[in-house]
Design a protein around this motif. Structure first.
Motif, PDB file in Angstrom:
ATOM      1  N   ARG A  18     -68.728  37.014 -37.142  1.00 38.82           N
ATOM      2  CA  ARG A  18     -67.920  36.191 -36.254  1.00 38.82           C
ATOM      3  C   ARG A  18     -66.452  36.438 -36.563  1.00 38.82           C
ATOM      4  NH1 ARG A  18     -71.149  31.032 -37.963  1.00 38.82           N
ATOM      5  NH2 ARG A  18     -71.862  32.484 -39.537  1.00 38.82           N
ATOM      6  N   GLY A  19     -65.590  36.105 -35.624  1.00 36.81           N
ATOM      7  CA  GLY A  19     -64.169  36.319 -35.837  1.00 36.81           C
ATOM      8  C   GLY A  19     -63.342  35.198 -35.272  1.00 36.81           C
ATOM      9  N   ILE A  20     -62.171  35.043 -35.846  1.00 36.55           N
ATOM     10  CA  ILE A  20     -61.210  34.066 -35.336  1.00 36.55           C
ATOM     11  C   ILE A  20     -59.832  34.712 -35.398  1.00 36.55           C
ATOM     12  CG2 ILE A  20     -60.929  32.901 -37.561  1.00 36.55           C
ATOM     13  CD1 ILE A  20     -60.682  30.255 -35.891  1.00 36.55           C
ATOM     14  N   LEU A  21     -59.092  34.557 -34.328  1.00 39.26           N
ATOM     15  CA  LEU A  21     -57.752  35.123 -34.219  1.00 39.26           C
ATOM     16  C   LEU A  21     -56.718  34.081 -34.622  1.00 39.26           C
ATOM     17  CD1 LEU A  21     -56.278  37.730 -33.076  1.00 39.26           C
ATOM     18  CD2 LEU A  21     -55.930  36.362 -31.004  1.00 39.26           C
ATOM     19  N   VAL A  22     -55.839  34.478 -35.550  1.00 38.00           N
ATOM     20  CA  VAL A  22     -54.700  33.649 -35.923  1.00 38.00           C
ATOM     21  C   VAL A  22     -53.475  34.432 -35.451  1.00 38.00           C
ATOM     22  CG1 VAL A  22     -53.423  32.569 -37.801  1.00 38.00           C
ATOM     23  CG2 VAL A  22     -55.921  32.637 -37.886  1.00 38.00           C
ATOM     24  N   PRO A  23     -53.019  34.141 -34.244  1.00 40.51           N
ATOM     25  CA  PRO A  23     -51.929  34.925 -33.660  1.00 40.51           C
ATOM     26  C   PRO A  23     -50.607  34.756 -34.406  1.00 40.51           C
ATOM     27  CG  PRO A  23     -52.970  33.483 -32.018  1.00 40.51           C
ATOM     28  CD  PRO A  23     -53.477  33.081 -33.356  1.00 40.51           C
ATOM     29  N   ASN A  24     -49.788  35.780 -34.277  1.00 43.18           N
ATOM     30  CA  ASN A  24     -48.425  35.721 -34.781  1.00 43.18           C
ATOM     31  C   ASN A  24     -47.514  36.288 -33.691  1.00 43.18           C
ATOM     32  OD1 ASN A  24     -48.424  38.589 -35.002  1.00 43.18           O
ATOM     33  ND2 ASN A  24     -49.320  38.435 -37.042  1.00 43.18           N
ATOM     34  N   ALA A  65     -56.973  30.091 -33.875  1.00 38.78           N
ATOM     35  CA  ALA A  65     -56.442  28.983 -34.669  1.00 38.78           C
ATOM     36  C   ALA A  65     -54.945  29.225 -34.791  1.00 38.78           C
ATOM     37  CB  ALA A  65     -57.095  28.936 -36.044  1.00 38.78           C
ATOM     38  N   PRO A  66     -54.164  28.173 -34.824  1.00 33.10           N
ATOM     39  CA  PRO A  66     -52.711  28.347 -34.897  1.00 33.10           C
ATOM     40  C   PRO A  66     -52.219  28.849 -36.255  1.00 33.10           C
ATOM     41  CG  PRO A  66     -53.268  26.028 -34.981  1.00 33.10           C
ATOM     42  CD  PRO A  66     -54.545  26.766 -34.698  1.00 33.10           C
ATOM     43  N   ASP A  67     -53.056  28.698 -37.295  1.00 30.12           N
ATOM     44  CA  ASP A  67     -52.650  29.127 -38.640  1.00 30.12           C
ATOM     45  C   ASP A  67     -53.902  29.272 -39.502  1.00 30.12           C
ATOM     46  OD1 ASP A  67     -53.265  26.493 -39.867  1.00 30.12           O
ATOM     47  OD2 ASP A  67     -51.543  25.843 -38.677  1.00 30.12           O
ATOM     48  N   LEU A  68     -53.707  29.832 -40.697  1.00 32.60           N
ATOM     49  CA  LEU A  68     -54.841  30.071 -41.595  1.00 32.60           C
ATOM     50  C   LEU A  68     -55.532  28.786 -42.034  1.00 32.60           C
ATOM     51  CD1 LEU A  68     -53.646  32.982 -43.895  1.00 32.60           C
ATOM     52  CD2 LEU A  68     -55.545  32.993 -42.291  1.00 32.60           C
TER      53      LEU A  68
END
Length: 182
Positions: A142-148, A163-166
């Motif tokens: 599974r994966g989750i993107l923490v954009p920057n 997610a907005p942050d780690l």
């Protein structure tokens, strides 16, 4: 139909842009800077007994801009700042090498899962670009993107989970966490 989804038994982090500030082709450990929440996320996972690994493309090696020793020194500095994340794996190949390990291919994720003694489906990959999530998907993780700031808007729009942050990505994985993020 309710399909059983195993709990997350390991977390695999991308390095640049996820755990540390992205310094292109960084071979200098003194330039390693943790991103906000990275140390806290690592500490929480360690305290919960959830094993971690880092899976990172390092094409600077294949391009002749970095040596393996450079990457190992930068990884060692990041690991020191993070308090120890366990397994550190990287793909040294340039994109045109068409290797199995370079994200978005599954090789790094599969190797990390194996190194941690976990099935890929029990792993969560946390990264900042679509290639991180594609590697997770290709491996069965599974994966989750923490954009920057460098994450493209279309990558965010297509990501199944963000997610907005780690810390927000990690907290639901912990005992007593606020629900399932995966």
């Amino acid at each position: 139909m309710n399909r059983f989804i195993p709990p997350v038994a390991a977390v695999l982090f991308d390095r640049d842009g996820t755990l540390v500030a992205d310094v292109p082709y960084n071979g200098d450990p003194d330039r390693v800077r943790l991103l906000p929440g990275a140390r806290r996320a690592a500490d929480l996972l360690r305290a919960a007994g959830i094993p971690t690994a880092v899976v990172s493309n390092q094409s600077g090696v294949g391009r002749g801009l970095l040596t393996h020793a450079d990457v190992r020194r930068v990884n060692a500095r990041a690991d020191e700042l993070l308090g120890g994340l366990g397994t550190w794996l990287y793909c040294p190949h340039a994109p045109e090498a068409d290797c199995h390990c370079r994200k978005p291919r599954p090789g790094l994720v599969l190797r990390a899962a194996r190194a941690l003694g976990r099935a890929p489906g029990e792993c969560l990959v946390i990264g900042d670009i679509a290639a991180d999530l594609a590697a997770a998907r290709a491996a069965g993780a599974r994966g989750i993107l923490v954009p920057n700031a460098a994450t493209r808007p279309e990558e965010i729009a297509r990501a199944p989970r963000t997610a907005p942050d780690l810390l927000t990505a990690v907290l639901p994985l912990l005992p007593g966490g606020r629900g399932e993020s995966t």
